[in-house]
Design a protein around this motif. Structure first.
Motif, mmCIF file in Angstrom:
data_model
loop_
_atom_site.group_PDB
_atom_site.id
_atom_site.type_symbol
_atom_site.label_atom_id
_atom_site.label_comp_id
_atom_site.label_asym_id
_atom_site.label_seq_id
_atom_site.Cartn_x
_atom_site.Cartn_y
_atom_site.Cartn_z
ATOM 1 N N PHE A 1 0.980 -1.449 0.048
ATOM 2 C CA PHE A 1 0.172 0.211 -0.265
ATOM 3 C C PHE A 1 0.778 1.107 0.078
ATOM 4 C CE2 PHE A 1 -2.145 -3.337 2.255
ATOM 5 C CZ PHE A 1 -3.553 -3.242 1.583
ATOM 6 N N VAL A 2 0.727 1.199 -1.164
ATOM 7 C CA VAL A 2 1.927 3.344 -1.474
ATOM 8 C C VAL A 2 0.924 4.834 -1.573
ATOM 9 C CG1 VAL A 2 1.204 3.037 -3.334
ATOM 10 C CG2 VAL A 2 3.606 4.217 -3.076
ATOM 11 N N GLY A 3 1.510 5.011 -0.201
ATOM 12 C CA GLY A 3 0.865 6.509 -0.417
ATOM 13 C C GLY A 3 1.036 7.505 -2.020
ATOM 14 N N LEU A 4 0.164 7.699 -2.312
ATOM 15 C CA LEU A 4 0.111 9.021 -2.835
ATOM 16 C C LEU A 4 -0.061 10.988 -2.210
ATOM 17 C CD1 LEU A 4 -1.676 7.434 -6.043
ATOM 18 C CD2 LEU A 4 0.646 7.110 -5.197
ATOM 19 N N GLY A 5 0.242 10.875 -1.591
ATOM 20 C CA GLY A 5 -0.003 12.674 -0.426
ATOM 21 C C GLY A 5 0.693 13.458 -1.631
ATOM 22 N N ASP A 6 2.059 12.883 -1.819
ATOM 23 C CA ASP A 6 3.295 13.876 -2.230
ATOM 24 C C ASP A 6 3.093 13.593 -3.408
ATOM 25 O OD1 ASP A 6 3.498 11.343 -1.590
ATOM 26 O OD2 ASP A 6 5.961 12.518 -0.114
ATOM 27 N N THR A 7 2.738 12.752 -4.381
ATOM 28 C CA THR A 7 2.646 12.149 -5.627
ATOM 29 C C THR A 7 3.530 12.713 -6.468
ATOM 30 O OG1 THR A 7 1.413 10.466 -5.801
ATOM 31 C CG2 THR A 7 2.090 10.909 -8.148
ATOM 32 N N TYR A 8 3.437 14.687 -6.914
ATOM 33 C CA TYR A 8 4.017 14.838 -7.433
ATOM 34 C C TYR A 8 4.955 16.197 -6.512
ATOM 35 C CZ TYR A 8 0.608 13.403 -10.877
ATOM 36 O OH TYR A 8 -0.286 12.407 -11.630
ATOM 37 N N ASN A 9 6.478 16.055 -6.591
ATOM 38 C CA ASN A 9 7.205 16.366 -5.440
ATOM 39 C C ASN A 9 7.384 18.069 -6.149
ATOM 40 O OD1 ASN A 9 10.155 17.436 -5.382
ATOM 41 N ND2 ASN A 9 9.755 15.427 -3.940
ATOM 42 N N LYS A 10 7.128 17.904 -4.516
ATOM 43 C CA LYS A 10 7.305 20.324 -5.064
ATOM 44 C C LYS A 10 7.982 20.841 -4.585
ATOM 45 C CE LYS A 10 3.342 20.168 -1.322
ATOM 46 N NZ LYS A 10 2.270 18.736 -1.385
ATOM 47 N N ASP A 11 9.866 19.786 -4.831
ATOM 48 C CA ASP A 11 10.394 20.992 -4.684
ATOM 49 C C ASP A 11 10.752 21.165 -6.188
ATOM 50 O OD1 ASP A 11 10.946 21.715 -1.997
ATOM 51 O OD2 ASP A 11 12.354 19.393 -1.878
ATOM 52 N N LEU A 12 10.443 19.347 -7.069
ATOM 53 C CA LEU A 12 10.833 19.584 -8.388
ATOM 54 C C LEU A 12 9.966 20.243 -8.962
ATOM 55 C CD1 LEU A 12 10.921 15.500 -9.395
ATOM 56 C CD2 LEU A 12 12.829 17.247 -9.215
ATOM 57 N N LEU A 13 8.125 21.045 -8.535
ATOM 58 C CA LEU A 13 7.595 21.769 -8.548
ATOM 59 C C LEU A 13 8.667 23.395 -8.644
ATOM 60 C CD1 LEU A 13 5.377 22.247 -9.631
ATOM 61 C CD2 LEU A 13 4.224 23.233 -8.117
ATOM 62 N N ARG A 14 8.732 23.181 -7.868
ATOM 63 C CA ARG A 14 9.870 24.829 -7.346
ATOM 64 C C ARG A 14 10.459 24.972 -8.593
ATOM 65 N NH1 ARG A 14 8.679 24.439 -2.168
ATOM 66 N NH2 ARG A 14 10.131 22.896 -1.782
ATOM 67 N N LEU A 15 11.053 24.011 -9.047
ATOM 68 C CA LEU A 15 12.623 23.922 -9.992
ATOM 69 C C LEU A 15 11.743 24.515 -11.222
ATOM 70 C CD1 LEU A 15 14.855 20.567 -9.368
ATOM 71 C CD2 LEU A 15 15.372 23.752 -9.403
ATOM 72 N N LEU A 16 10.526 23.620 -11.652
ATOM 73 C CA LEU A 16 9.856 23.678 -13.106
ATOM 74 C C LEU A 16 10.056 24.975 -13.234
ATOM 75 C CD1 LEU A 16 7.788 20.742 -13.753
ATOM 76 C CD2 LEU A 16 9.865 21.204 -14.553
ATOM 77 N N GLN A 17 9.076 25.201 -12.349
ATOM 78 C CA GLN A 17 8.316 27.280 -11.862
ATOM 79 C C GLN A 17 9.480 28.383 -12.380
ATOM 80 O OE1 GLN A 17 5.712 28.204 -12.838
ATOM 81 N NE2 GLN A 17 4.101 26.849 -11.683
ATOM 82 N N ALA A 18 10.609 27.481 -11.986
ATOM 83 C CA ALA A 18 11.677 28.317 -11.716
ATOM 84 C C ALA A 18 12.501 28.112 -13.192
ATOM 85 C CB ALA A 18 12.989 27.943 -10.665
ATOM 86 N N ALA A 19 12.485 27.025 -13.471
ATOM 87 C CA ALA A 19 12.953 27.071 -14.931
ATOM 88 C C ALA A 19 12.167 27.904 -16.017
ATOM 89 C CB ALA A 19 12.869 25.584 -15.134
ATOM 90 N N ALA A 20 11.036 28.020 -16.004
ATOM 91 C CA ALA A 20 9.957 28.505 -16.615
ATOM 92 C C ALA A 20 9.802 30.384 -16.985
ATOM 93 C CB ALA A 20 8.481 27.984 -15.825
ATOM 94 N N GLU A 21 10.098 30.310 -15.266
ATOM 95 C CA GLU A 21 10.514 31.885 -15.311
ATOM 96 C C GLU A 21 11.509 32.542 -15.972
ATOM 97 O OE1 GLU A 21 10.535 35.418 -11.703
ATOM 98 O OE2 GLU A 21 10.376 33.202 -11.399
ATOM 99 N N ALA A 22 13.099 31.925 -15.889
ATOM 100 C CA ALA A 22 13.894 32.189 -16.902
ATOM 101 C C ALA A 22 13.537 32.100 -18.091
ATOM 102 C CB ALA A 22 15.110 30.990 -16.270
ATOM 103 N N GLU A 23 12.619 31.062 -19.054
ATOM 104 C CA GLU A 23 12.889 31.173 -20.303
ATOM 105 C C GLU A 23 11.261 32.068 -20.503
ATOM 106 O OE1 GLU A 23 13.979 29.219 -22.207
ATOM 107 O OE2 GLU A 23 15.330 28.846 -20.657
#
Length: 274
Positions: A154-176
């Protein structure tokens, strides 16, 4: 790892030979989004048909090959295209490519897809980072016997989409200079598109985008310990929200538009990933 996963990973290492470098992250490129694989340097390219247990898709816009090499100086393994549950493959088959990414040594996977927008702020050509999902596919890739060596029953999915990676994606989008929307992805089985009534219901449930993939891969990834980030290329307004008839050709056309921003953001993300 399962026999197929082990055999696939061994086949990839053998194909790469002395040039094999342990990938730091994996990527799955969805409908019309495979162009980033062409930017991989020192690439070893292997058709899925040569990899044990890999389901082979039949949908246009999915090349069906694995590419191993470096992207922006980072060792990566890229899956160019995927098979979908609506093609009749067992849900458990989705596990093999994702677990192979893990078996090769990566600790993170970035999933991409083409999706319809339920959020009027995210129009065709936009890109959307996933913050959560709703599984309406009627099946789970972890159903059946569990291999405790891979992950828990039984695997928990409450943190499926990693928040640290999301911040990196947002920073990459802002830079571009790219707007990166955020939202909840709802997965349906397909292959038929949704009805207007279904879209109204999905919007009530809190979904921002709808598609036919990604969720099984995210579940498998979390089960085997991979961190997950995911981005949708918005190809259309969902049924009932726009005037243009929906078709796969329409999906591919607008995916090509969104792919330009998506590839820039992902390339920047990979360069900054540690």
């Amino acid at each position: 790892m399962s026999d197929w996963t082990t055999e696939a990973a061994d086949a990839i290492r053998e194909a790469a030979g002395d040039g094999f470098v342990t990938p730091k992250l994996g990527m799955v490129l969805g409908s019309g989004l495979g162009g980033l694989a062409d930017a991989v340097q020192d690439a070893t390219s292997i058709p899925y048909t040569d990899l044990p247990g890999f389901p082979v898709g039949t949908v246009p816009g999915h090349a069906g090959r694995l590419v191993l090499g470096t992207l922006e100086g980072t060792p990566v393994v890229v899956l160019q295209g995927r098979a979908h549950l609506y093609e009749g493959i067992p849900a458990s088959s989705v596990a093999v490519p994702i677990r192979t990414i893990r078996a090769l040594g990566a600790d993170t996977v970035v999933l991409t897809n083409a999706a319809g927008s339920i959020n009027p702020d995210a129009k065709p050509g936009a890109i959307m980072a996933l913050t959560d999902h709703i599984n309406f596919q009627g099946m789970n890739p972890l159903a059946g016997p569990n291999d405790d060596a891979i992950g828990p029953r039984f695997v928990g999915l409450g943190d499926t989409y990693n928040k640290d990676l999301l911040r990196l994606l947002q920073a990459a989008a802002e830079a571009e200079g790219v707007t990166l929307h955020e939202g909840v992805y709802l997965a349906v089985l397909g292959p038929s598109f949704e009805t207007p009534a279904e879209i109204r219901a999905f919007r009530t449930l809190g979904a921002d985008a709808v598609g036919m993939s990604t969720v099984p891969e995210a579940i498998v990834a979390r089960h085997c310990g991979l961190r997950v980030a995911a981005i949708s290329a918005i190809t259309n307004l969902a049924e009932g929200l726009g005037d243009e008839p929906l078709s796969h050709e329409h999906t591919l056309k607008n995916a090509a538009i969104a792919a330009q921003d998506l590839q820039r953001v992902l390339a920047h993300f990979v360069k900054e990933y540690h």
